[in-house]
Enzyme design. Structure first.
Site, PDB file in Angstrom:
ATOM      1  N   LYS A  69       0.936  -1.233  -0.010  1.00 38.61           N
ATOM      2  CA  LYS A  69      -0.001   0.055  -0.062  1.00 38.61           C
ATOM      3  C   LYS A  69       0.909   1.096   0.033  1.00 38.61           C
ATOM      4  O   LYS A  69       1.441   1.891   0.986  1.00 38.61           O
ATOM      5  CB  LYS A  69      -0.887   0.094   1.205  1.00 38.61           C
ATOM      6  CG  LYS A  69      -1.956   1.179   1.024  1.00 38.61           C
ATOM      7  CD  LYS A  69      -2.311   1.853   2.498  1.00 38.61           C
ATOM      8  CE  LYS A  69      -1.421   3.026   2.522  1.00 38.61           C
ATOM      9  NZ  LYS A  69      -1.497   4.217   1.756  1.00 38.61           N
ATOM     10  N   GLU A 110      10.042   1.941  10.040  1.00 39.89           N
ATOM     11  CA  GLU A 110      11.428   2.905   9.688  1.00 39.89           C
ATOM     12  C   GLU A 110      10.188   4.338   9.973  1.00 39.89           C
ATOM     13  O   GLU A 110       9.447   4.458   9.033  1.00 39.89           O
ATOM     14  CB  GLU A 110      11.835   2.779   8.451  1.00 39.89           C
ATOM     15  CG  GLU A 110      12.291   1.381   8.283  1.00 39.89           C
ATOM     16  CD  GLU A 110      13.473   1.344   8.835  1.00 39.89           C
ATOM     17  OE1 GLU A 110      14.182   2.389   9.366  1.00 39.89           O
ATOM     18  OE2 GLU A 110      14.357   0.384   9.071  1.00 39.89           O
ATOM     19  N   CYS A 152      14.068  11.182   5.802  1.00 40.10           N
ATOM     20  CA  CYS A 152      13.910  10.596   7.149  1.00 40.10           C
ATOM     21  C   CYS A 152      15.462  10.753   7.565  1.00 40.10           C
ATOM     22  O   CYS A 152      15.790  10.870   9.004  1.00 40.10           O
ATOM     23  CB  CYS A 152      13.393   9.219   7.197  1.00 40.10           C
ATOM     24  SG  CYS A 152      14.171   7.938   6.199  1.00 40.10           S
ATOM     25  N   GLU A 156      10.848  17.057  13.905  1.00 36.68           N
ATOM     26  CA  GLU A 156      11.181  16.747  12.257  1.00 36.68           C
ATOM     27  C   GLU A 156      10.395  17.667  11.615  1.00 36.68           C
ATOM     28  O   GLU A 156       9.095  17.802  11.443  1.00 36.68           O
ATOM     29  CB  GLU A 156      10.727  15.340  11.975  1.00 36.68           C
ATOM     30  CG  GLU A 156      11.086  14.839  10.650  1.00 36.68           C
ATOM     31  CD  GLU A 156      10.703  13.434  10.329  1.00 36.68           C
ATOM     32  OE1 GLU A 156       9.426  13.227  10.504  1.00 36.68           O
ATOM     33  OE2 GLU A 156      11.608  12.941   9.764  1.00 36.68           O
TER      34      GLU A 156
HETATM   35  P1  NAP Z   1       2.701   8.859   7.077  1.00 34.13           P
HETATM   36  O1  NAP Z   1       1.788   9.809   7.167  1.00 34.13           O
HETATM   37  O2  NAP Z   1       2.848   8.302   8.446  1.00 34.13           O
HETATM   38  O3  NAP Z   1       2.213   7.702   6.036  1.00 34.13           O
HETATM   39  C1  NAP Z   1       3.032   6.610   5.701  1.00 34.13           C
HETATM   40  C2  NAP Z   1       1.869   5.484   5.062  1.00 34.13           C
HETATM   41  O4  NAP Z   1       1.109   5.048   6.103  1.00 34.13           O
HETATM   42  C3  NAP Z   1       1.038   6.054   4.036  1.00 34.13           C
HETATM   43  O5  NAP Z   1       1.276   5.099   3.032  1.00 34.13           O
HETATM   44  C4  NAP Z   1      -0.136   6.262   4.735  1.00 34.13           C
HETATM   45  O6  NAP Z   1      -1.221   6.311   3.843  1.00 34.13           O
HETATM   46  C5  NAP Z   1      -0.150   5.025   5.615  1.00 34.13           C
HETATM   47  N1  NAP Z   1      -0.913   5.351   6.899  1.00 34.13           N
HETATM   48  C6  NAP Z   1      -1.300   6.420   7.338  1.00 34.13           C
HETATM   49  N2  NAP Z   1      -2.478   6.441   8.470  1.00 34.13           N
HETATM   50  C7  NAP Z   1      -2.462   4.761   8.630  1.00 34.13           C
HETATM   51  C8  NAP Z   1      -3.059   4.119   9.513  1.00 34.13           C
HETATM   52  N3  NAP Z   1      -3.779   4.526  10.506  1.00 34.13           N
HETATM   53  N4  NAP Z   1      -2.967   2.631   9.114  1.00 34.13           N
HETATM   54  C9  NAP Z   1      -2.217   2.113   8.435  1.00 34.13           C
HETATM   55  N5  NAP Z   1      -1.349   2.987   7.428  1.00 34.13           N
HETATM   56  C10 NAP Z   1      -1.658   4.205   7.496  1.00 34.13           C
HETATM   57  O7  NAP Z   1       4.135   9.335   6.640  1.00 34.13           O
HETATM   58  P2  NAP Z   1       4.441  10.203   5.345  1.00 34.13           P
HETATM   59  O8  NAP Z   1       3.824  11.530   5.415  1.00 34.13           O
HETATM   60  O9  NAP Z   1       3.839   9.461   4.077  1.00 34.13           O
HETATM   61  O10 NAP Z   1       5.838  10.217   5.412  1.00 34.13           O
HETATM   62  C11 NAP Z   1       6.741  11.172   5.959  1.00 34.13           C
HETATM   63  C12 NAP Z   1       7.168  10.254   7.300  1.00 34.13           C
HETATM   64  O11 NAP Z   1       7.999   9.179   6.741  1.00 34.13           O
HETATM   65  C13 NAP Z   1       8.379  11.127   7.933  1.00 34.13           C
HETATM   66  O12 NAP Z   1       8.033  11.442   9.265  1.00 34.13           O
HETATM   67  C14 NAP Z   1       9.635  10.417   7.563  1.00 34.13           C
HETATM   68  O13 NAP Z   1      10.646  10.779   8.508  1.00 34.13           O
HETATM   69  C15 NAP Z   1       9.043   9.061   7.555  1.00 34.13           C
HETATM   70  N6  NAP Z   1      10.071   8.137   6.762  1.00 34.13           N
HETATM   71  C16 NAP Z   1      11.004   7.210   7.272  1.00 34.13           C
HETATM   72  C17 NAP Z   1      11.929   6.616   6.614  1.00 34.13           C
HETATM   73  C18 NAP Z   1      12.781   5.623   7.238  1.00 34.13           C
HETATM   74  O14 NAP Z   1      13.156   4.840   6.701  1.00 34.13           O
HETATM   75  N7  NAP Z   1      13.047   5.570   8.799  1.00 34.13           N
HETATM   76  C19 NAP Z   1      11.888   6.634   5.328  1.00 34.13           C
HETATM   77  C20 NAP Z   1      11.013   7.682   4.821  1.00 34.13           C
HETATM   78  C21 NAP Z   1      10.131   8.469   5.275  1.00 34.13           C
HETATM   79  P3  NAP Z   1      -1.940   7.480   3.070  1.00 34.13           P
HETATM   80  O15 NAP Z   1      -1.043   8.675   3.358  1.00 34.13           O
HETATM   81  O16 NAP Z   1      -1.943   7.073   1.736  1.00 34.13           O
HETATM   82  O17 NAP Z   1      -3.096   7.625   3.805  1.00 34.13           O
END
Ligand code: NAP
Ligand code: MG
Length: 448
Positions: A152, A227, A261, A352
């Protein structure tokens, strides 16, 4: 309907339907049906078909790069790098299939033999910041370990994931082994957490959502790797090659518009060289051109969406900066690069931002640098710049972070473990270590 816009132009690039929970269930069903044959396939054969998958991706680098740039605004050179990296990651894990072997352990009265058993169906949830790369980091080990998968992607950036799913089929990955469902996290993502046939969830995203997933997985004791976010430190000691440290510092924060990240967004500089370093850092940042991501000379594109731009502006508007770069006027979700030296208790030093904003914090000595570095809920990445080898070793050992570099800001490679300490995550991706997170270790005693 889900409307996707090019973040550099705000033009609509496509519309697609939101997948529903029923679509997620259908994908899980397909993955479950494909599981026995994929699991039973001889490792050499699984390896071969994964190599074809990797080669098929390599043959579509230009197309994947263009999709990524149009969908999320990444500069085209970086998108090409990512598309090639997807192929490399798949090759690495194709090669890992036959090397992830168990062991035999002589014990009293017989011998113990261990097996790495696939989990079955795994759910892969990815973020929008490196869409295809993050997908490959999960698809590679998931399939190599003998699992079938439901991916997903973040709804706002699904295009490369959809294409990679098609390329898997073209390459001969059997139908049902890799399924892509484009729907909202709170429904489709949540279904992967709730569905009893999904045996593990691998998540990359925000710490906030990661915590929700952890609670959600508790009921079924579902396997989970996370992650999450970061606020990594780039520590520059007075005895460093300052020119080199400063030349690398802008990219370490501003690459991918700071939507990384691993972004080293806290630059910690020893007080005795603070002014000299700042001059060099600002000079280097001036060369960090912001503009059309399709232009190969562009260093930084737009932010991903209007919503994310607004979130970054909540930090940057009113922030007193020592340097603010140029950015195009709209249309497009543009934000200039910024360097600031706020007081330590300012939230920009601790939260962040996920945008092109660097904070620079002075420190007095080695102990002070370590204290500031570790004064964070996060612990993903970081760097140390010094020409004193023993000091470099002392400092990286003391840093509470999982993925570090010395005299470089680059630390992510598919052959080495990647992941975070503290609230930056749980488990590791990449290297042979990740395969343990996609399989169960079984031990069998054979009486002799
Ligand atoms: P996010 O809002 O947490 O979303 C990540 C994924 O989770 C998306 O596919 C999102 O779907 C899904 N999601 C949201 N709510 C959910 C729920 N209740 N249950 C299951 N899945 C759910 O993160 P983002 O805004 O896309 O990405 C930014 C964040 O990712 C930053 O904090 C960054 O640091 C972190 N990141 C970490 C790494 C690492 O390797 N440590 C790498 C890259 C990014 P939808 O958005 O489609 O609703
Ligand atoms: Mg989000």
């Amino acid at each position: 309907m889900l409307t996707l816009r090019n973040p550099a132009t705000e033009e609509v690039i496509c519309e697609l339907p939101h997948a529903s929970v029923a679509d997620a269930d259908a994908a899980i069903e397909k993955a479950k049906a494909a599981s026995p044959a994929w699991k039973a396939m001889a490792p050499a054969d699984r390896s071969k078909v994964m190599r074809r998958f990797a080669d098929t991706v390599a043959a579509h680098v230009d197309e994947l790069a263009l999709l990524e740039t149009q969908n999320m605004g990444m500069p085209i050179g970086s998108s090409r790098w990512c598309a090639n990296a997807v192929s490399d990651v798949l090759h690495y894990f194709a090669g890992a299939v036959e090397k992830h072997t168990g062991s035999s352990i002589p014990v009293a009265g017989g011998i113990d033999v261990t097996f790495h058993e696939p989990l079955g169906v795994v759910g892969l949830i990815t973020p929008w910041n490196f869409p295809m790369l993050m997908a490959s980091w999960k698809i590679g080990p998931a399939l190599a370990a003998g699992n079938t998968a439901v991916l997903k992607p973040a709804e706002i950036t699904p295009l490369t994931s959809i294409r990679i799913g098609e390329l898997a089929l073209e390459a001969g990955i059997p139908e049902g082994v890799l399924n892509v469902v484009v729907g909202p996290g709170r429904t489709v993502g949540q279904r992967l957490v709730d569905h009893p046939d999904v045996r593990k969830v691998a998540f990359t995203g925000s710490t906030e959502v990661g915590k929700q997933l952890m609670r959600g997985c508790a009921d079924q004791v579902k396997r989970l790797t996370l992650e999450l976010g970061g606020k990594s430190a780039n520590i520059v000691f007075a005895d460093a090659d300052l020119e080199k440290a400063a030349a690398n510092a802008p990219g370490a924060v501003f690459d991918n518009s700071g939507q990384d990240c691993c972004s080293r967004s806290r630059v910690l500089v020893q007080r005795s060289v603070f002014d000299r370093f700042m001059e060099l850092f600002i000079d280097a940042a001036k060369a960090f051109t912001v503009g059309d991501p399709m232009d190969p000379s562009t260093a930084m594109g737009p932010l991903v969406t209007a919503g994310h731009l607004a979130a970054v502006r909540r930090y940057s508007e009113g922030l007193e900066t020592v340097f603010t770069g140029e950015a195009p006027d709209g249309p497009g979700y543009w934000h200039p690069v910024m360097i600031a030296t706020p007081t330590y208790d300012d939230p920009v030093c601790h939260e962040e931002i996920f945008g092109p904003v660097a904070v620079v914090i002075p420190f007095d000595d080695e102990a002070d640098a370590i204290r500031i570095c570790n004064d964070s809920i996060y612990g993903l990445s970081g760097s140390v710049w010094t020409q004193d080898g023993a000091k470099a070793i002392r400092v990286v050992r003391a840093m509470e972070a999982g993925t570090l570099s010395v005299n470089s800001n680059s630390s992510v490679r598919y052959s080495t473990p990647f992941g975070g300490f503290k609230q930056s995550g749980l488990g590791r991706e990449h290297s042979m270590h990740v395969l343990d997170h996609y399989s169960e270790l079984k031990n069998v005693f054979f009486a002799t």
